[in-house]
Scaffold this motif. Structure first.
Motif, PDB file in Angstrom:
ATOM      1  N   ASP A  31       3.346  10.673  -9.203  1.00  0.00           N
ATOM      2  CA  ASP A  31       2.735  10.943 -10.512  1.00  0.00           C
ATOM      3  C   ASP A  31       2.301  12.400 -10.633  1.00  0.00           C
ATOM      4  O   ASP A  31       2.266  12.960 -11.739  1.00  0.00           O
ATOM      5  CB  ASP A  31       1.525  10.028 -10.714  1.00  0.00           C
ATOM      6  CG  ASP A  31       1.955   8.624 -11.119  1.00  0.00           C
ATOM      7  OD1 ASP A  31       3.110   8.458 -11.545  1.00  0.00           O
ATOM      8  OD2 ASP A  31       1.125   7.684 -10.996  1.00  0.00           O
ATOM      9  N   MET A  32       1.963  13.023  -9.480  1.00  0.00           N
ATOM     10  CA  MET A  32       1.555  14.429  -9.525  1.00  0.00           C
ATOM     11  C   MET A  32       2.738  15.359  -9.802  1.00  0.00           C
ATOM     12  O   MET A  32       2.552  16.501 -10.233  1.00  0.00           O
ATOM     13  CB  MET A  32       0.878  14.809  -8.210  1.00  0.00           C
ATOM     14  CG  MET A  32      -0.381  13.995  -7.943  1.00  0.00           C
ATOM     15  SD  MET A  32      -1.122  14.393  -6.357  1.00  0.00           S
ATOM     16  CE  MET A  32      -2.452  13.186  -6.323  1.00  0.00           C
ATOM     17  N   LEU A  33       3.977  14.855  -9.541  1.00  0.00           N
ATOM     18  CA  LEU A  33       5.158  15.673  -9.835  1.00  0.00           C
ATOM     19  C   LEU A  33       5.469  15.680 -11.323  1.00  0.00           C
ATOM     20  O   LEU A  33       6.306  16.469 -11.777  1.00  0.00           O
ATOM     21  CB  LEU A  33       6.369  15.142  -9.062  1.00  0.00           C
ATOM     22  CG  LEU A  33       6.236  15.010  -7.542  1.00  0.00           C
ATOM     23  CD1 LEU A  33       7.564  14.572  -6.942  1.00  0.00           C
ATOM     24  CD2 LEU A  33       5.789  16.320  -6.930  1.00  0.00           C
ATOM     25  N   THR A  78      18.505  15.059  -6.835  1.00  0.00           N
ATOM     26  CA  THR A  78      17.480  14.045  -7.100  1.00  0.00           C
ATOM     27  C   THR A  78      16.101  14.672  -7.225  1.00  0.00           C
ATOM     28  O   THR A  78      15.228  14.159  -7.930  1.00  0.00           O
ATOM     29  CB  THR A  78      17.471  13.003  -5.974  1.00  0.00           C
ATOM     30  OG1 THR A  78      18.783  12.488  -5.800  1.00  0.00           O
ATOM     31  CG2 THR A  78      16.532  11.838  -6.303  1.00  0.00           C
ATOM     32  N   PHE A  79      15.879  15.826  -6.548  1.00  0.00           N
ATOM     33  CA  PHE A  79      14.561  16.455  -6.557  1.00  0.00           C
ATOM     34  C   PHE A  79      14.224  17.085  -7.907  1.00  0.00           C
ATOM     35  O   PHE A  79      13.148  17.635  -8.083  1.00  0.00           O
ATOM     36  CB  PHE A  79      14.476  17.520  -5.464  1.00  0.00           C
ATOM     37  CG  PHE A  79      14.310  16.958  -4.096  1.00  0.00           C
ATOM     38  CD1 PHE A  79      13.039  16.727  -3.577  1.00  0.00           C
ATOM     39  CD2 PHE A  79      15.409  16.602  -3.333  1.00  0.00           C
ATOM     40  CE1 PHE A  79      12.885  16.183  -2.310  1.00  0.00           C
ATOM     41  CE2 PHE A  79      15.258  16.064  -2.075  1.00  0.00           C
ATOM     42  CZ  PHE A  79      13.993  15.848  -1.556  1.00  0.00           C
ATOM     43  N   SER A  80      15.154  17.005  -8.860  1.00  0.00           N
ATOM     44  CA  SER A  80      14.872  17.494 -10.208  1.00  0.00           C
ATOM     45  C   SER A  80      14.335  16.378 -11.100  1.00  0.00           C
ATOM     46  O   SER A  80      13.945  16.637 -12.237  1.00  0.00           O
ATOM     47  CB  SER A  80      16.155  18.096 -10.830  1.00  0.00           C
ATOM     48  OG  SER A  80      16.635  19.163 -10.046  1.00  0.00           O
ATOM     49  N   SER A  81      14.340  15.137 -10.632  1.00  0.00           N
ATOM     50  CA  SER A  81      13.899  13.998 -11.444  1.00  0.00           C
ATOM     51  C   SER A  81      12.838  13.205 -10.679  1.00  0.00           C
ATOM     52  O   SER A  81      13.149  12.570  -9.672  1.00  0.00           O
ATOM     53  CB  SER A  81      15.088  13.090 -11.780  1.00  0.00           C
ATOM     54  OG  SER A  81      14.639  11.898 -12.384  1.00  0.00           O
ATOM     55  N   PRO A  82      11.570  13.213 -11.125  1.00  0.00           N
ATOM     56  CA  PRO A  82      10.530  12.428 -10.427  1.00  0.00           C
ATOM     57  C   PRO A  82      10.841  10.936 -10.399  1.00  0.00           C
ATOM     58  O   PRO A  82      10.544  10.255  -9.421  1.00  0.00           O
ATOM     59  CB  PRO A  82       9.267  12.737 -11.235  1.00  0.00           C
ATOM     60  CG  PRO A  82       9.544  14.044 -11.907  1.00  0.00           C
ATOM     61  CD  PRO A  82      11.004  14.047 -12.190  1.00  0.00           C
ATOM     62  N   ASP A  83      11.447  10.440 -11.475  1.00  0.00           N
ATOM     63  CA  ASP A  83      11.749   9.004 -11.512  1.00  0.00           C
ATOM     64  C   ASP A  83      12.759   8.627 -10.436  1.00  0.00           C
ATOM     65  O   ASP A  83      12.612   7.611  -9.736  1.00  0.00           O
ATOM     66  CB  ASP A  83      12.283   8.609 -12.891  1.00  0.00           C
ATOM     67  CG  ASP A  83      11.219   8.762 -13.980  1.00  0.00           C
ATOM     68  OD1 ASP A  83      10.025   8.688 -13.626  1.00  0.00           O
ATOM     69  OD2 ASP A  83      11.589   8.941 -15.147  1.00  0.00           O
ATOM     70  N   VAL A 138       0.833  -1.201   0.000  1.00  0.00           N
ATOM     71  CA  VAL A 138       0.000   0.000   0.000  1.00  0.00           C
ATOM     72  C   VAL A 138       0.872   1.258   0.000  1.00  0.00           C
ATOM     73  O   VAL A 138       0.558   2.248  -0.674  1.00  0.00           O
ATOM     74  CB  VAL A 138      -0.955  -0.008   1.203  1.00  0.00           C
ATOM     75  CG1 VAL A 138      -1.798   1.260   1.227  1.00  0.00           C
ATOM     76  CG2 VAL A 138      -1.851  -1.234   1.153  1.00  0.00           C
ATOM     77  N   ALA A 139       1.977   1.234   0.751  1.00  0.00           N
ATOM     78  CA  ALA A 139       2.886   2.378   0.754  1.00  0.00           C
ATOM     79  C   ALA A 139       3.463   2.624  -0.645  1.00  0.00           C
ATOM     80  O   ALA A 139       3.586   3.771  -1.087  1.00  0.00           O
ATOM     81  CB  ALA A 139       4.016   2.147   1.764  1.00  0.00           C
ATOM     82  N   GLU A 140       3.782   1.543  -1.341  1.00  0.00           N
ATOM     83  CA  GLU A 140       4.319   1.683  -2.698  1.00  0.00           C
ATOM     84  C   GLU A 140       3.292   2.324  -3.630  1.00  0.00           C
ATOM     85  O   GLU A 140       3.614   3.218  -4.420  1.00  0.00           O
ATOM     86  CB  GLU A 140       4.735   0.311  -3.219  1.00  0.00           C
ATOM     87  CG  GLU A 140       5.326   0.335  -4.614  1.00  0.00           C
ATOM     88  CD  GLU A 140       5.777  -1.037  -5.064  1.00  0.00           C
ATOM     89  OE1 GLU A 140       5.944  -1.224  -6.279  1.00  0.00           O
ATOM     90  OE2 GLU A 140       5.949  -1.920  -4.186  1.00  0.00           O
ATOM     91  N   ARG A 141       2.038   1.874  -3.547  1.00  0.00           N
ATOM     92  CA  ARG A 141       0.999   2.468  -4.399  1.00  0.00           C
ATOM     93  C   ARG A 141       0.785   3.941  -4.048  1.00  0.00           C
ATOM     94  O   ARG A 141       0.564   4.776  -4.940  1.00  0.00           O
ATOM     95  CB  ARG A 141      -0.306   1.685  -4.243  1.00  0.00           C
ATOM     96  CG  ARG A 141      -0.282   0.319  -4.905  1.00  0.00           C
ATOM     97  CD  ARG A 141      -1.697  -0.238  -5.076  1.00  0.00           C
ATOM     98  NE  ARG A 141      -2.301  -0.556  -3.794  1.00  0.00           N
ATOM     99  CZ  ARG A 141      -2.272  -1.748  -3.231  1.00  0.00           C
ATOM    100  NH1 ARG A 141      -1.627  -2.739  -3.835  1.00  0.00           N
ATOM    101  NH2 ARG A 141      -2.870  -1.982  -2.074  1.00  0.00           N
ATOM    102  N   SER A 142       0.839   4.284  -2.753  1.00  0.00           N
ATOM    103  CA  SER A 142       0.651   5.679  -2.350  1.00  0.00           C
ATOM    104  C   SER A 142       1.782   6.562  -2.865  1.00  0.00           C
ATOM    105  O   SER A 142       1.551   7.692  -3.320  1.00  0.00           O
ATOM    106  CB  SER A 142       0.552   5.766  -0.821  1.00  0.00           C
ATOM    107  OG  SER A 142      -0.512   4.990  -0.329  1.00  0.00           O
TER     108      SER A 142
END
Length: 771
Positions: free
Chosen positions: A581-583, A625-630, A571-575
């Protein structure tokens, strides 16, 4: 050390009853047969002997057909046995379970010498003895007329059940044994079988079976298949038959015939099976076949006496064979006393000890059934709790929900968390919560198409409810859910002093997402507004508070936080994926993306701190890292998995520590007569079902049995070291029912407390005299 007790056959009323029954069954037809043989002519006796022989051969045919049908039934069961599926057999973890299952199926048939399971196209074959490569199998079992290539072809291509004629098989030790091979494709009767079940049947198993039924038959016995091939043969006369003679035997109809073989008249009895078209044939020279008729008048009295003696011996052996397993079960029942049971069960057990062995077994089964009924609610709650923690994808034993009376046949499911809005621990509140748990254990609302299952949680002031329902026509799903929740809440309000608040998770199809719905219900419960009149909080209604510096919904962050607290990695992974995804929104600037990423990271770290998880510095993302959502997603996922693992380890450690503390407390206060499941649960703020289950896992017995063992040991010490009155000893160790204690003490030791004290004193005195 277990000492094997030998049965005293002639002292057992049950054994004598069995033997008398067998003698009665033997003597009545024997006397009638003797009278008929003595008063009828030789021609009539001949007809009777022929008919008797035909009946015996028909019985042999029926028994062989029964064994073949049993092997077909075994193949059908094995084909649908999940332990013998292809993927579990190939799994190193489950392969031993599959080999054990083959051993159990093999033991179910008395004529099967060995049993093999082969999946088509597989280079390996499985048996109850282990797994072989096909090359190793071919070297281990060398058929004289069935080479390795034909074995491989038949295993992969056979589409119908096939019995190969008896063939000499070398077992790799220079020893050859005549064996029949029975091939059954699995799934049986399927046009495209995926495997083959192969049985080895000793030829002697079939021929000896016929001989045993025919009663010392001295002729030859043949079994032909539907095509006229000789499957098995036993020739007690040592003379083989020519091909022409065998062909003449196959063409005979069912009945008794006189056939000239080699110029000698033979009496031939033939029976054809309606099941598979096999033909069972016995033949013997007519002079030998009817020799008993020629001397019947002279030896009738001697024969009668011998048969009676043999019958008595046979009756004794059959009675012994039937009695032995019953005696062993009876001894086992007596050697496993069921302690801490009710008085009614004790009385039944005492009556059984005065009866025969079957009465003792019946009493033991009743006692064990009572124990199973006692533990069923805890096992049921554990299963439902596992469903909430891991969802419907968790591995489940076949038929386990049905055995607990659980039926998950609704289309939609969601979870609810019911807890006290304000803490209160008065005895009346505890009774109300127990009443609520009982009421919601398995409630139904037929007018709403809903069924409920309540689940006791670790915390004593919270319970979970699994709600399943079928959508109603012309009613929106949200409206139906609201009606169900309001109906449940109205019932709770009707109980009285519950002061309940309810968190409701989102709905999903089936039970696969129940763990997520449960975490959402927990999040909604923690986000409730205290003090309002109707304390219902839907997770779907949670919105981001106005003025927040991020655009990630509050519900997503709450679900992430709650899943981390409960150690639910999936569930944590899905959250996390939902939040990241919003980023990836195209119009989102780099500054906003970093701020939102910091918000996710802050939620993870804050939850880890609240859960007592430290040492996460090595997994912290860098500023780049905060420049890449992946990249952020991978870092957050690694952090979440580390947190969930540590949370599970911490919960397990705390549970063991808590149980150690409780065991120590019980060891110190076991003599307190008020000690019970309820008092322990209240003292340590845990639910009774969780305590009962965890306590048994810790010490190996349930709470009641453990208290009884402690008090029993203390009573023995008091009896053997003091001269105080028995009643004072019993009351001091925490037992208030003196007669019931004496009865249970005698069942455990074989002596009353007074007899035990006297016996110990005599033993101690004798030891002093010898010293």
């Amino acid at each position: 050390m277990n000492v094997k007790v030998k049965p005293s056959y002639f002292k057992s009323r049950l054994f004598l009853k069995y033997m008398a029954s067998y003698l009665f069954v033997l003597l009545i037809p024997l006397i009638c047969l003797t009278f008929v043989l003595y008063h009828n002519t030789a021609s009539n006796l001949r007809a009777q002997i022929e008919q008797s022989h035909l009946n015996q051969l028909t019985q042999a045919e029926t028994i062989v057909d029964t064994h073949l049908q049993q092997m077909n039934d075994i193949a059908s069961r094995a084909a649908y046995d999940p332990r013998l599926s292809r993927y579990r057999v190939h799994d190193p973890y489950y392969s031993l379970e599959a080999i054990t299952a083959l051993g159990n199926y093999k033991a179910a048939s008395p004529i099967v010498d060995e049993m093999f399971l082969y999946f088509r196209g597989d280079p390996r074959i499985y048996s109850s003895a282990g797994m072989y490569d096909l090359d190793v199998f071919a070297n281990k079992y060398q058929f004289r007329n069935w080479d390795a290539q034909r074995v491989d072809r038949d295993l992969n291509e056979v589409k119908y059940t096939t019995m190969r004629p008896a063939d000499l098989v070398g077992r790799g030790t220079g020893f050859e044994q005549s064996t029949l091979v029975y091939l059954v494709p699995i799934v049986p009767n399927s046009p495209n079988p995926h495997g083959t079940l192969m049985y080895f049947v000793k030829e002697s198993s079939l021929t000896n079976l016929i001989d045993s039924i025919l009663g010392g038959y001295e002729g030859a016995s043949y079994i032909f298949d539907a095509q006229g091939q000789v499957l098995a043969v036993k020739n007690n006369q040592g003379e083989g038959l020519s091909t022409e003679s065998l062909a003449s035997l196959v063409s005979l109809s069912t009945g008794t015939h006189s056939v000239n073989i080699g110029g000698v008249p033979h009496s031939v009895v033939s029976v054809k099976s309606e099941l598979n078209g096999w033909e069972y044939v016995t033949l013997m020279p007519s002079s030998q076949f009817f020799s008993s008729v020629l001397h019947i008048r002279t030896f009738i009295a001697v024969l009668f006496s011998i048969v009676v003696l043999l019958g008595a011996l046979g009756a004794w052996m059959l009675a012994r064979r039937q009695y032995s397993p019953i005696f062993q079960l009876s001894e086992f029942a007596l050697s496993k006393p069921v302690s801490a049971m009710s008085r009614e069960t004790d009385d039944v057990h005492e009556e059984a000890e005065r009866g025969n062995e079957l009465d003792r077994i019946r009493s033991a089964l009743q006692a064990y059934s009572a124990r199973a009924d006692l533990h069923e609610p805890y096992a049921r709650n554990h299963y439902l709790l596992t469903l909430l923690r891991h969802g419907g994808d968790s591995p489940q034993a076949a038929g386990l929900p049905e055995s607990f009376g659980l039926h998950f046949d609704r289309a939609r499911y969601f979870a609810m968390l019911i807890g006290k809005d304000l803490p209160d621990s008065s005895p009346e509140d505890t009774q109300d919560w127990q009443l609520m748990l009982t009421m919601l254990a398995e409630a139904e609302y037929p007018e709403l198409g809903a069924r409920l299952h309540s689940v006791a949680l670790t915390k004593p002031d919270q319970i979970a409810v699994i709600v399943g329902f079928d959508p109603m026509e012309e009613t929106e799903e949200t409206g139906q859910i609201d009606r169900i929740v309001n109906a449940i809440y109205d019932h709770l309000e009707g109980i009285g002093r519950l002061n309940a608040a309810v968190g409701i998770g989102t709905c999903a199809e089936g039970t696969q997402r129940l763990n997520q719905s449960f975490i959402e219900a927990c999040s909604a419960f923690e986000s409730r507004i205290r003090g309002v009149e109707r304390k219902l909080t839907h997770f779907g209604d949670l919105k981001a508070e106005s003025g927040e510096a991020c655009w990630i919904p509050k519900a997503v962050l709450l679900k992430l936080s709650q899943s981390l607290k409960q150690g639910s990695a999936d569930v944590a992974e899905r959250s996390i994926r939902e939040a990241v995804d919003m980023l990836r929104a195209p119009a989102l600037s780099a500054l906003y993306m970093r701020c939102m990423g910091f918000d996710i990271l802050n939620t993870i770290l804050k939850t880890a701190s609240e859960a007592g998880v430290d040492h996460l510095q090595n997994g912290m993302p860098s500023l780049e890292t905060f420049s890449s959502p992946d990249e952020l997603e991978q870092v957050f996922l690694r952090l979440a998995h580390r947190i969930c693992e540590q949370v599970e380890q911490k919960e397990e450690t705390e549970a063991h520590t808590l149980m150690d503390t409780i065991v120590a407390y019980i060891n110190e206060h076991y003599a307190d007569h008020s000690l019970s499941l309820e008092t322990i649960s209240q003292n340590y703020s845990i639910s009774m079902s969780y305590f009962s289950r965890s306590f048994k896992e810790k010490v190996g017995v349930n709470f009641v049995q453990y208290i009884w063992q402690k008090r029993m040991a203390a009573a023995i010490v008091e009896l053997t070291t003091t001269d105080e009155p028995l009643k004072e000893i019993i009351q001091r160790i925490g037992y208030q029912d003196t007669p019931n204690f004496i009865r249970k003490f005698k069942k455990e030791t074989g002596h009353t407390p007074g007899q035990y004290r006297k016996l110990f004193s005599e033993d101690a005195a004798s030891m002093k005299e010898r010293a």
